[in-house]
Scaffold this motif. Sequence first.
Motif, PDB file in Angstrom:
ATOM      1  N   VAL A 402       5.966  48.077  65.542  1.00 56.41           N
ATOM      2  CA  VAL A 402       6.395  49.486  65.450  1.00 56.41           C
ATOM      3  C   VAL A 402       7.757  49.517  65.438  1.00 56.41           C
ATOM      4  N   LYS A 403       8.232  50.611  64.625  1.00 58.78           N
ATOM      5  CA  LYS A 403       9.765  50.602  64.746  1.00 58.78           C
ATOM      6  C   LYS A 403       9.907  52.118  65.154  1.00 58.78           C
ATOM      7  N   VAL A 404      10.926  52.542  66.151  1.00 58.42           N
ATOM      8  CA  VAL A 404      11.236  53.813  66.771  1.00 58.42           C
ATOM      9  C   VAL A 404      12.756  53.974  66.407  1.00 58.42           C
ATOM     10  N   ILE A 405      12.950  54.950  65.616  1.00 57.71           N
ATOM     11  CA  ILE A 405      14.520  55.402  65.132  1.00 57.71           C
ATOM     12  C   ILE A 405      14.950  56.717  65.602  1.00 57.71           C
ATOM     13  N   VAL A 406      16.033  56.504  66.527  1.00 57.07           N
ATOM     14  CA  VAL A 406      16.533  57.613  67.073  1.00 57.07           C
ATOM     15  C   VAL A 406      17.592  58.185  66.163  1.00 57.07           C
ATOM     16  N   MET A 407      17.466  59.535  65.538  1.00 58.41           N
ATOM     17  CA  MET A 407      18.433  59.997  64.610  1.00 58.41           C
ATOM     18  C   MET A 407      19.596  60.493  65.115  1.00 58.41           C
ATOM     19  N   PRO A 408      20.561  60.371  64.062  1.00 57.58           N
ATOM     20  CA  PRO A 408      22.088  60.845  64.459  1.00 57.58           C
ATOM     21  C   PRO A 408      22.022  61.952  65.307  1.00 57.58           C
ATOM     22  N   GLY A 409      22.840  62.121  66.202  1.00 58.48           N
ATOM     23  CA  GLY A 409      22.918  63.413  67.133  1.00 58.48           C
ATOM     24  C   GLY A 409      21.888  63.498  68.198  1.00 58.48           C
ATOM     25  N   GLY A 410      20.697  62.487  68.195  1.00 52.07           N
ATOM     26  CA  GLY A 410      19.824  62.669  69.265  1.00 52.07           C
ATOM     27  C   GLY A 410      20.190  61.495  70.327  1.00 52.07           C
ATOM     28  N   LYS A 411      19.279  61.655  71.442  1.00 49.31           N
ATOM     29  CA  LYS A 411      19.368  60.657  72.549  1.00 49.31           C
ATOM     30  C   LYS A 411      18.141  60.555  73.423  1.00 49.31           C
ATOM     31  N   VAL A 412      17.822  59.626  73.813  1.00 51.78           N
ATOM     32  CA  VAL A 412      16.500  59.196  74.777  1.00 51.78           C
ATOM     33  C   VAL A 412      17.022  58.666  75.901  1.00 51.78           C
ATOM     34  N   PRO A 413      16.596  59.091  77.228  1.00 48.24           N
ATOM     35  CA  PRO A 413      17.171  58.513  78.462  1.00 48.24           C
ATOM     36  C   PRO A 413      16.550  57.295  78.666  1.00 48.24           C
ATOM     37  N   SER A 414      15.265  56.915  78.248  1.00 46.12           N
ATOM     38  CA  SER A 414      14.741  55.585  78.509  1.00 46.12           C
ATOM     39  C   SER A 414      13.454  55.214  77.714  1.00 46.12           C
ATOM     40  N   PHE A 415      13.199  54.060  77.455  1.00 49.43           N
ATOM     41  CA  PHE A 415      11.906  53.406  76.756  1.00 49.43           C
ATOM     42  C   PHE A 415      11.225  52.398  77.435  1.00 49.43           C
ATOM     43  N   ALA A 416      10.119  52.633  77.508  1.00 43.13           N
ATOM     44  CA  ALA A 416       9.146  51.615  78.040  1.00 43.13           C
ATOM     45  C   ALA A 416       8.212  51.029  77.175  1.00 43.13           C
ATOM     46  N   VAL A 417       8.348  49.678  77.029  1.00 42.33           N
ATOM     47  CA  VAL A 417       7.622  48.983  76.117  1.00 42.33           C
ATOM     48  C   VAL A 417       6.762  47.835  76.647  1.00 42.33           C
ATOM     49  N   ASP A 418       5.321  47.938  76.455  1.00 43.77           N
ATOM     50  CA  ASP A 418       4.369  47.240  77.110  1.00 43.77           C
ATOM     51  C   ASP A 418       3.308  46.457  76.328  1.00 43.77           C
ATOM     52  N   LYS A 419       2.974  45.270  76.317  1.00 47.90           N
ATOM     53  CA  LYS A 419       2.000  44.508  75.479  1.00 47.90           C
ATOM     54  C   LYS A 419       2.165  44.812  73.989  1.00 47.90           C
ATOM     55  N   CYS A 420       3.422  44.517  73.690  1.00 51.96           N
ATOM     56  CA  CYS A 420       3.709  44.807  71.668  1.00 51.96           C
ATOM     57  C   CYS A 420       4.123  43.710  71.352  1.00 51.96           C
ATOM     58  N   GLU A 421       3.851  43.584  70.194  1.00 52.80           N
ATOM     59  CA  GLU A 421       4.388  42.441  69.273  1.00 52.80           C
ATOM     60  C   GLU A 421       5.333  43.027  68.147  1.00 52.80           C
ATOM     61  N   SER A 422       6.548  42.160  68.158  1.00 47.31           N
ATOM     62  CA  SER A 422       7.673  42.889  67.265  1.00 47.31           C
ATOM     63  C   SER A 422       7.855  44.259  67.234  1.00 47.31           C
ATOM     64  N   PRO A 423       8.081  44.699  68.517  1.00 45.69           N
ATOM     65  CA  PRO A 423       8.649  46.311  68.338  1.00 45.69           C
ATOM     66  C   PRO A 423      10.073  46.075  67.996  1.00 45.69           C
ATOM     67  N   LEU A 424      10.763  47.328  67.259  1.00 41.81           N
ATOM     68  CA  LEU A 424      12.022  47.331  67.094  1.00 41.81           C
ATOM     69  C   LEU A 424      12.346  48.800  67.507  1.00 41.81           C
ATOM     70  N   ILE A 425      13.559  48.931  68.165  1.00 39.54           N
ATOM     71  CA  ILE A 425      14.223  50.323  68.590  1.00 39.54           C
ATOM     72  C   ILE A 425      15.473  50.395  68.002  1.00 39.54           C
ATOM     73  N   ILE A 426      15.921  51.401  66.920  1.00 35.80           N
ATOM     74  CA  ILE A 426      17.063  51.624  66.358  1.00 35.80           C
ATOM     75  C   ILE A 426      17.534  52.752  66.860  1.00 35.80           C
ATOM     76  N   LEU A 427      19.162  52.503  67.595  1.00 38.33           N
ATOM     77  CA  LEU A 427      19.751  53.577  68.199  1.00 38.33           C
ATOM     78  C   LEU A 427      20.732  54.051  67.316  1.00 38.33           C
ATOM     79  N   SER A 428      20.894  55.407  67.101  1.00 45.27           N
ATOM     80  CA  SER A 428      22.081  55.975  66.337  1.00 45.27           C
ATOM     81  C   SER A 428      23.272  55.850  67.097  1.00 45.27           C
ATOM     82  N   ARG A 429      24.297  56.210  66.762  1.00 46.25           N
ATOM     83  CA  ARG A 429      25.743  56.275  67.815  1.00 46.25           C
ATOM     84  C   ARG A 429      25.455  56.952  69.040  1.00 46.25           C
TER      85      ARG A 429
END
Length: 486
Positions: A402-429
């Motif tokens: 699973v891939k989570v992409i935070v779009m430009p201009g956005g933000k997320v305070p925290s991520f919690a990842v549990d029992k996952c295979e090959s997760p990818l988090i992409i952060l905009s600037r």
Amino acid sequence: MSQEAVTARLEAVAARLEAVASKLGRGGGGGGDDDDDEVPAYIAEYEAVVNGQVKSLGAAFDKLGVPEVSQAMLSAFQVSLDVIRRAPKSKKPTNDEYKQIAYDPIDKLARAAVKKAFGRKGYSDPKVNDLAKKMEQLVRIPLWVMHSAPALTPMQHVKDFCQGDVETAINAGIRNNSNEAQKADFQALLKAFKAVVAALDSFMKNAGFKTGIVWNPKGGSITQAAAAATTGGGGAGKEEQKEAPKTAAATKKPAAGGDGGGMAAVFGSLSKGLDITKGMKKVTKDMKTKNRKDRSGKVATAPKKTNKKRNKSGAADVAFRGGRWFVENFDEDTGADKKDGNGVVQVEKANLKSNVFLTMCDNTFVQIQPKVKAVTIDNCMKCTVYVTEVVSTIEIVNCKSVKVIVMPGGKVPSFAVDKCESPLIILSRSAFEANPDIYSSNVTAMNVEIPGATDDDNNRECPVPEQFITKIDPATGNATTTATEH
């Protein structure tokens, strides 16, 4: 599937087959230095689109009496074809390079085409004038080569920024035209335009360009890269086609059997009599198949791979229940009525007070546009989720690829990842500068992608540790755990 889409796919397949056949004719497929110069099949596919559907659309414009737009459109697609040819040996261009190789020449062509169309006599008809204005967007379609997710996918550029204007103008010409012959020309023009859009959509899916062109991280600057010459599809220029026979003749080597080659070599070998075997290697006992331990008489067949879809309890749906927006049971073949023109599930009605819960989704693109309270992704496979801004946290649980992409201009305070295979988090600037907390447990092959030092630099992947070492102090009994370093 429409007839235009079927035609586009058939032409793409034909281009691939021609490329493979030409490679085999060169003696390809045996490894060696040729592998480094192998031309990707997608170049021949794109040439087939340019020389097929795009030229047919140009012919439809010529018949309608708008040759300036036709010529500008063909030239603009040639610019994009040059970018495609350079891609295999180029790293992702900078903004300045994009401007130099694509935007500036295509923008100049678009503006000049409309200016010439208005300057010619016979354009006093307001219907034709409106068509000429809208056609500037047609010439800009090849700018798709500049776009990539998460900001804007290539087909979003084609469908959202260009297709609407062009079809609106052509449909106006159909509705408001009393001349039956010219009305039929407008209808043929609309059909040819839809064929181009379908062909581009099919090409991007087949080439793996749905989220943007795939560049070579080890390549050089695109302004200095040599354009790859194709071997199939007829897209090569006249000069390349003239040089091809000369190159083949110059590199052709004589057969190994004798100086003369052909039948002369055969008769030369026969005249040696029993001496013909003197140069052959001797087969020892351990080389015989019956004596080799790594060989057996049984022929093993590989098990057939079957793409089994998961059983799902309900239909694909986006629904609000109990204070949550549920996105559930989607895959690439279901829920088409809930997706936009690019096949993306849009969650538009959520708000700051609501959570978004994704579950049992496979091979699906989901975009959460508004600012929401929290996002939970549970039991999903091969999904890409675009978010703008989240107030609390994004949870990813029991997921694969699973891939989570935070779009430009956005933000997320925290991520919690549990029992996952090959997760990818992409952060905009903006999301990276907000310095989010990322919690992980029981994960494998997890990566976080962050932006480069400047906007022109490539993104950098940061792997999340999977192995840890624990030390217990004999004196105090306190345990200290750190990530294992290899």
